[in-house]
Design a protein around this motif. Structure first.
Motif, PDB file in Angstrom:
ATOM      1  N   LEU A 139      -9.116  -1.134 -29.191  1.00 43.24           N
ATOM      2  CA  LEU A 139      -9.837  -0.159 -28.374  1.00 43.24           C
ATOM      3  C   LEU A 139      -9.697  -0.463 -26.885  1.00 43.24           C
ATOM      4  CD1 LEU A 139     -13.130   0.287 -30.442  1.00 43.24           C
ATOM      5  CD2 LEU A 139     -11.357   2.018 -30.069  1.00 43.24           C
ATOM      6  N   ASP A 177      -8.192   2.502 -24.659  1.00 42.24           N
ATOM      7  CA  ASP A 177      -9.009   3.157 -23.639  1.00 42.24           C
ATOM      8  C   ASP A 177      -8.386   3.078 -22.254  1.00 42.24           C
ATOM      9  OD1 ASP A 177     -10.841   3.907 -25.507  1.00 42.24           O
ATOM     10  OD2 ASP A 177     -12.329   2.383 -25.028  1.00 42.24           O
ATOM     11  N   SER A 186     -16.812   1.419 -23.040  1.00 45.37           N
ATOM     12  CA  SER A 186     -16.798   2.625 -23.870  1.00 45.37           C
ATOM     13  C   SER A 186     -17.679   3.712 -23.256  1.00 45.37           C
ATOM     14  CB  SER A 186     -17.276   2.300 -25.291  1.00 45.37           C
ATOM     15  OG  SER A 186     -16.410   1.366 -25.912  1.00 45.37           O
ATOM     16  N   PHE A 195     -12.984   8.701 -27.846  1.00 50.05           N
ATOM     17  CA  PHE A 195     -12.786   7.256 -27.926  1.00 50.05           C
ATOM     18  C   PHE A 195     -13.932   6.489 -27.277  1.00 50.05           C
ATOM     19  CE2 PHE A 195      -8.326   8.776 -28.361  1.00 50.05           C
ATOM     20  CZ  PHE A 195      -8.118   8.276 -29.632  1.00 50.05           C
ATOM     21  N   GLY A 232     -16.184   3.655 -29.389  1.00 51.90           N
ATOM     22  CA  GLY A 232     -16.465   2.321 -28.884  1.00 51.90           C
ATOM     23  C   GLY A 232     -17.953   2.006 -28.829  1.00 51.90           C
TER      24      GLY A 232
END
Length: 416
Positions: free
Chosen positions: A25, A29, A90, A173, A177
């Motif tokens: 992630l 990201d 996130s 996304f 997260g």
């Protein structure tokens, strides 16, 4: 005792599995913005220079805060810092979807760099807490393989943006997260302080001490760490001089389209790297049972194998041969990456392990950014790409020499 050890071992590998997805992630990201250039520029007018600044501000904030992020991970709960970092970046990813001006985008990218700066130092140190001696490199390699997958999945940003508003990508996304951070709150834990250890007898146990300046002074008082830092920076320079211009080279030399060149170069290299990261860690762990310098030797071998692969790729006239060289490069080049944090365990005061990782991160980020700019300047000066590749290959040879001279530290930390 017998019932505790297996439980701890199972938990150690659970930590690897949990952090693998976080690493994935992390890079996903940070990469999705790059892959949605057209959609973002249509929604928020900006020049190409301004769009490039979005990545620059991320790298600067990420690099500058990495040593501090590492020091915080040395002083406080590493698992909680990882969870906070994941939640923060996130949430920032989700907020990016609501930016309506270039200034807001720039602010969120800077915030992204700050929030991500804590992750890799804390994650690397936490894995070293759980994994001692015979599994350290494999654990680190598996964890970093998540970076390869995340980098590849970053292309989903452009794919989804072709079918939905670009804001949907950041919201999707970012939300994933945030939810995963909540899951980790219940699953990710620091190594129990009273857990039995399999560390080498006489290895000092890490304990918080001093401030950031004392930590940095401790790191730079050790010649082995300075050599490791120079190695890591030069490795980034040599690697970026190859990777950064490989798609352009394939387009100019073999007539591939922009999309074909990008997918070909990254696909073959990252495919090889996904295997090489794990293989290099596994090999080093097995070899380290017989020699304490095994991790250094595996790193040296990986760099030396990657060197002729660059030379073949930059001089071959047949595309198929270039592709084979890219796979070999992708496989061998991650060997030192899988072993770098375990090597640091051998050469730095264990109280400042995460800080040491943070300083390495900062140096690598700044060197990488400077290399990309310098490569563009050389291209403007009509320097041939093959020359850049050959310089990168020469740089890898120097890297191998630097790493070879790294020696395990015999000094013990001063009691806080």
């Amino acid at each position: 005792m017998s019932s505790t050890a297996p439980t701890l071992s199972n938990r150690a590998w659970l930590m690897v599995a949990l952090l693998w997805l976080v690493a994935c992630l992390n890079y996903l990201d940070r990469m999705i913005l790059i892959t949605m250039r057209t959609s973002i520029k249509e929604a928020i007018p900006m020049t190409d220079a301004q769009f490039g600044l979005l990545t620059t501000i991320f790298l600067v904030s990420y690099g500058l805060l990495s040593p501090l992020g590492g020091f915080v991970a040395d002083r406080f709960s590493r698992s909680r810092i990882i969870i906070f970092s994941l939640f923060a970046w996130s949430a920032t990813t989700w907020l990016t979807a609501h930016a309506s001006t270039f200034g807001e985008l720039l602010f969120y990218r800077a915030l992204m760099g700050i929030s991500e700066a804590c992750y890799f130092p804390a994650a690397g140190a936490l894995l070293m807490d759980y994994h001692r001696n015979s599994t350290r490199s494999l654990a680190n390699g598996i964890h970093l393989s998540g970076v390869m997958v995340g980098s590849g999945l970053g292309g989903l940003g452009g794919y989804i943006a072709d079918r939905h508003p670009w804001t949907f990508v950041f919201e999707l996304f970012g939300a994933i997260g945030v939810v995963y951070a909540v899951v980790l709150f219940f699953l990710l834990k620091d190594r129990p302080k009273d857990a039995p250890t399999t560390a080498t007898p006489g290895t000092p146990v890490a304990a918080p001490g001093g401030n950031l300046f004392q930590a940095i002074a401790s790191l730079f008082s050790r010649p082995a760490y300075i050599l490791a830092l120079l190695f890591w920076g030069l490795l980034g320079l040599a690697s970026w001089s190859f990777i950064g211009w490989l798609p352009t080279y394939l387009t100019e030399r073999f007539g591939l389209s922009q999309g074909e060149a990008g997918l070909t170069s990254m696909g073959y290299i990252y495919g090889g790297s996904l295997v090489g990261m794990v293989a290099g860690g596994f090999w080093a762990d097995r070899w380290s049972r017989k020699s304490p310098r095994a991790r250094i030797w595996v790193g040296v071998i990986g760099v030396l194998l990657a060197t002729p692969a660059i030379l073949v790729a930059s001089n071959a006239s047949v595309l198929a041969l270039v592709l084979v060289a890219l796979v070999i490069y992708g496989f061998a080049r991650p060997f030192p990456d899988a072993n770098m944090v375990p090597i640091l365990c051998q050469i730095v005061d264990p109280r400042y392990l995460a800080t040491g990782v943070g300083v390495l991160n900062m140096f690598a980020v700044f060197v990488g950014g400077a290399t990309i700019y310098a490569g563009g300047a050389l291209r403007d000066a009509k320097v041939d790409i093959t020359t850049l590749f050959n310089c990168g290959a020469a740089g890898l040879v120097v890297c191998a020499v630097l790493l070879w001279f790294v020696r395990e530290s015999k000094s013990k930390p001063v009691s806080p």
